[in-house]
Design a protein around this motif. Structure first.
Motif, PDB file in Angstrom:
ATOM      1  N   GLY A  85       0.717  -1.393  -0.020  1.00 34.78           N
ATOM      2  CA  GLY A  85       0.017   0.182   0.057  1.00 34.78           C
ATOM      3  C   GLY A  85       0.906   1.383  -0.076  1.00 34.78           C
ATOM      4  N   ALA A  86       2.093   1.075   0.754  1.00 33.95           N
ATOM      5  CA  ALA A  86       2.948   2.442   0.707  1.00 33.95           C
ATOM      6  C   ALA A  86       3.389   2.612  -0.565  1.00 33.95           C
ATOM      7  CB  ALA A  86       3.955   2.054   1.720  1.00 33.95           C
ATOM      8  N   VAL A  87       3.838   1.770  -1.260  1.00 35.42           N
ATOM      9  CA  VAL A  87       4.597   1.675  -2.419  1.00 35.42           C
ATOM     10  C   VAL A  87       3.473   2.502  -3.393  1.00 35.42           C
ATOM     11  CG1 VAL A  87       5.618   0.276  -4.424  1.00 35.42           C
ATOM     12  CG2 VAL A  87       6.369   0.310  -2.043  1.00 35.42           C
ATOM     13  N   LYS A  88       2.217   1.758  -3.467  1.00 36.16           N
ATOM     14  CA  LYS A  88       1.383   2.045  -4.229  1.00 36.16           C
ATOM     15  C   LYS A  88       1.113   3.513  -4.193  1.00 36.16           C
ATOM     16  CE  LYS A  88      -3.520   0.929  -5.698  1.00 36.16           C
ATOM     17  NZ  LYS A  88      -4.709   0.290  -5.450  1.00 36.16           N
ATOM     18  N   ALA A  89       0.928   4.201  -2.926  1.00 35.20           N
ATOM     19  CA  ALA A  89       0.617   5.631  -2.531  1.00 35.20           C
ATOM     20  C   ALA A  89       1.901   6.254  -3.066  1.00 35.20           C
ATOM     21  CB  ALA A  89       0.510   5.647  -1.427  1.00 35.20           C
ATOM     22  N   ALA A  90       2.933   5.649  -3.025  1.00 41.81           N
ATOM     23  CA  ALA A  90       4.083   6.634  -3.367  1.00 41.81           C
ATOM     24  C   ALA A  90       4.369   6.537  -5.056  1.00 41.81           C
ATOM     25  CB  ALA A  90       5.463   5.870  -2.968  1.00 41.81           C
ATOM     26  N   LYS A  91       3.922   5.429  -5.531  1.00 43.45           N
ATOM     27  CA  LYS A  91       4.110   5.358  -7.157  1.00 43.45           C
ATOM     28  C   LYS A  91       2.916   6.482  -7.873  1.00 43.45           C
ATOM     29  CE  LYS A  91       5.997   1.251  -8.012  1.00 43.45           C
ATOM     30  NZ  LYS A  91       5.872  -0.586  -8.499  1.00 43.45           N
ATOM     31  N   ALA A  92       1.742   6.609  -7.138  1.00 44.76           N
ATOM     32  CA  ALA A  92       0.811   7.224  -7.513  1.00 44.76           C
ATOM     33  C   ALA A  92       0.845   8.923  -7.261  1.00 44.76           C
ATOM     34  CB  ALA A  92      -0.729   7.072  -7.099  1.00 44.76           C
ATOM     35  N   ALA A  93       1.752   9.185  -6.620  1.00 42.79           N
ATOM     36  CA  ALA A  93       1.955  10.363  -6.146  1.00 42.79           C
ATOM     37  C   ALA A  93       3.028  11.190  -7.080  1.00 42.79           C
ATOM     38  CB  ALA A  93       2.368  10.704  -4.825  1.00 42.79           C
ATOM     39  N   GLU A  94       3.195  12.352  -7.199  1.00 40.97           N
ATOM     40  CA  GLU A  94       4.164  13.049  -7.763  1.00 40.97           C
ATOM     41  C   GLU A  94       5.349  13.642  -6.866  1.00 40.97           C
ATOM     42  OE1 GLU A  94       2.625  15.596 -11.410  1.00 40.97           O
ATOM     43  OE2 GLU A  94       1.241  15.683  -9.701  1.00 40.97           O
ATOM     44  N   GLN A  95       5.068  13.620  -5.536  1.00 43.01           N
ATOM     45  CA  GLN A  95       6.100  13.795  -4.671  1.00 43.01           C
ATOM     46  C   GLN A  95       5.734  12.993  -3.258  1.00 43.01           C
ATOM     47  OE1 GLN A  95       5.944  18.218  -5.302  1.00 43.01           O
ATOM     48  NE2 GLN A  95       3.915  18.449  -4.141  1.00 43.01           N
ATOM     49  N   VAL A  96       6.625  12.959  -2.515  1.00 44.92           N
ATOM     50  CA  VAL A  96       6.501  12.225  -1.269  1.00 44.92           C
ATOM     51  C   VAL A  96       6.978  12.675  -0.020  1.00 44.92           C
ATOM     52  CG1 VAL A  96       6.553   9.838  -0.106  1.00 44.92           C
ATOM     53  CG2 VAL A  96       6.102   9.811  -2.381  1.00 44.92           C
ATOM     54  N   VAL A  97       6.275  12.979   1.130  1.00 42.04           N
ATOM     55  CA  VAL A  97       6.747  13.248   2.373  1.00 42.04           C
ATOM     56  C   VAL A  97       6.559  12.053   3.085  1.00 42.04           C
ATOM     57  CG1 VAL A  97       6.527  14.566   4.567  1.00 42.04           C
ATOM     58  CG2 VAL A  97       5.950  15.687   2.231  1.00 42.04           C
ATOM     59  N   LEU A  98       7.838  11.380   3.472  1.00 39.40           N
ATOM     60  CA  LEU A  98       8.085  10.016   4.376  1.00 39.40           C
ATOM     61  C   LEU A  98       8.411  10.476   5.713  1.00 39.40           C
ATOM     62  CD1 LEU A  98       8.137   6.873   4.427  1.00 39.40           C
ATOM     63  CD2 LEU A  98      10.691   7.304   3.563  1.00 39.40           C
ATOM     64  N   VAL A  99       7.451  10.234   6.692  1.00 43.32           N
ATOM     65  CA  VAL A  99       7.814  10.686   8.035  1.00 43.32           C
ATOM     66  C   VAL A  99       8.322   9.452   8.729  1.00 43.32           C
ATOM     67  CG1 VAL A  99       6.616  11.501  10.004  1.00 43.32           C
ATOM     68  CG2 VAL A  99       5.968  12.369   7.933  1.00 43.32           C
ATOM     69  N   VAL A 100       9.262   9.596   9.569  1.00 45.91           N
ATOM     70  CA  VAL A 100       9.920   8.653  10.587  1.00 45.91           C
ATOM     71  C   VAL A 100       9.765   9.073  12.066  1.00 45.91           C
ATOM     72  CG1 VAL A 100      11.181   7.458   8.805  1.00 45.91           C
ATOM     73  CG2 VAL A 100      12.396   9.298   9.846  1.00 45.91           C
ATOM     74  N   ASP A 101       9.720   8.547  12.856  1.00 45.34           N
ATOM     75  CA  ASP A 101       9.649   9.249  14.257  1.00 45.34           C
ATOM     76  C   ASP A 101       9.981   8.265  15.437  1.00 45.34           C
ATOM     77  OD1 ASP A 101       7.091   7.967  15.870  1.00 45.34           O
ATOM     78  OD2 ASP A 101       6.690   7.753  13.778  1.00 45.34           O
ATOM     79  N   ASN A 102      10.328   8.873  16.713  1.00 48.64           N
ATOM     80  CA  ASN A 102      10.763   7.707  17.646  1.00 48.64           C
ATOM     81  C   ASN A 102       9.631   7.902  18.766  1.00 48.64           C
ATOM     82  OD1 ASN A 102      11.309  10.358  18.548  1.00 48.64           O
ATOM     83  ND2 ASN A 102      13.260   9.754  19.719  1.00 48.64           N
ATOM     84  N   ALA A 103       8.405   8.392  18.454  1.00 52.31           N
ATOM     85  CA  ALA A 103       7.578   8.554  19.573  1.00 52.31           C
ATOM     86  C   ALA A 103       7.144   6.938  20.298  1.00 52.31           C
ATOM     87  CB  ALA A 103       6.100   9.080  18.901  1.00 52.31           C
ATOM     88  N   LEU A 104       7.310   6.288  19.625  1.00 50.43           N
ATOM     89  CA  LEU A 104       6.956   4.838  20.407  1.00 50.43           C
ATOM     90  C   LEU A 104       8.067   3.880  20.724  1.00 50.43           C
ATOM     91  CD1 LEU A 104       3.939   3.712  17.983  1.00 50.43           C
ATOM     92  CD2 LEU A 104       3.827   4.983  20.276  1.00 50.43           C
ATOM     93  N   ASP A 105       9.436   4.526  20.784  1.00 48.60           N
ATOM     94  CA  ASP A 105      10.581   3.583  20.716  1.00 48.60           C
ATOM     95  C   ASP A 105      10.999   3.326  22.373  1.00 48.60           C
ATOM     96  OD1 ASP A 105      11.742   5.961  21.964  1.00 48.60           O
ATOM     97  OD2 ASP A 105      13.322   6.123  20.417  1.00 48.60           O
ATOM     98  N   GLY A 106       9.968   3.705  23.230  1.00 49.23           N
ATOM     99  CA  GLY A 106      10.393   3.480  24.769  1.00 49.23           C
ATOM    100  C   GLY A 106      11.044   4.527  25.504  1.00 49.23           C
ATOM    101  N   GLY A 107      11.470   5.557  24.781  1.00 51.40           N
ATOM    102  CA  GLY A 107      12.334   6.617  25.277  1.00 51.40           C
ATOM    103  C   GLY A 107      11.136   7.666  25.980  1.00 51.40           C
ATOM    104  N   GLY A 108      11.652   8.749  26.602  1.00 49.19           N
ATOM    105  CA  GLY A 108      10.918   9.697  27.230  1.00 49.19           C
ATOM    106  C   GLY A 108      11.256  10.349  28.547  1.00 49.19           C
ATOM    107  N   GLU A 109      10.909  11.286  29.048  1.00 52.10           N
ATOM    108  CA  GLU A 109      11.074  11.752  30.389  1.00 52.10           C
ATOM    109  C   GLU A 109      11.357  10.638  31.544  1.00 52.10           C
ATOM    110  OE1 GLU A 109      12.951  14.651  31.869  1.00 52.10           O
ATOM    111  OE2 GLU A 109      11.693  15.023  30.127  1.00 52.10           O
TER     112      GLU A 109
END
Length: 162
Positions: A85-109
């Motif tokens: 699904g991700a590849v299909k969405a990227a192929k259908a687009a003319e430009q892609v914003v690919l977001v990566v994050d660390n919100a769920l990696d177990g870190g934090g205060e």
């Protein structure tokens, strides 16, 4: 107003090969990554509540914002396990914003992380999307450092959005 100004000033363009950015506002856009529909991820993992009521309901997701304010077709894909699904969405687009994050990696205060790299699912998704060859900006949203050694040479544009 001061917080918004500070946030905008903190965004750093780390790479911009072949003038990938800025994107053309009228071209079809795909927003891909597990955080594109998750406002709680936008402050990384070192944060308090975004809204006065202790939730994130007052803050739109990237997809909500893009669909409301951009005058173009916007596709959003947030399932890191759905590579097809991700590849299909990227192929259908003319430009892609690919977001990566660390919100769920177990870190934090008060909680240290065991690693600084992206979790495996995000890396696999990123490689698949970047392999499509559509102009792409890799946007890192994080409360702590993220190592992108495997992606830094593959992504034509890299933005650190903290």
């Amino acid at each position: 107003a001061a917080s918004l100004h500070a946030a905008r000033q903190a965004i750093v363009l780390l790479r911009n090969d072949n003038k990938t950015l800025p994107f053309t506002p009228t071209k079809r856009l795909a927003l891909i990554g597990r955080a594109v529909n998750d406002s709680s991820a936008y402050t990384g993992n070192y944060n308090g509540p975004l809204c006065a009521d202790g939730t994130v309901r007052c803050w739109p997701s990237l997809c909500q914002y893009a669909r409301a304010y951009l005058k173009t077709e916007v596709a959003c894909h947030d399932d890191v396990d759905d590579l097809e699904g991700a590849v299909k969405a990227a192929k259908a687009a003319e430009q892609v914003v690919l977001v990566v994050d660390n919100a769920l990696d177990g870190g934090g205060e008060g909680h240290d992380r065991l690693r600084i790299g992206l979790e495996a699912g995000q890396k696999v998704l990123a490689h698949a999307v970047l392999g499509v060859g559509v102009p792409c900006a890799l946007v890192m949203i994080n409360g702590g450092i993220i190592a992108i050694d495997e992606l830094k040479d593959e992504a034509p544009a890299v933005v650190e959005a903290f």
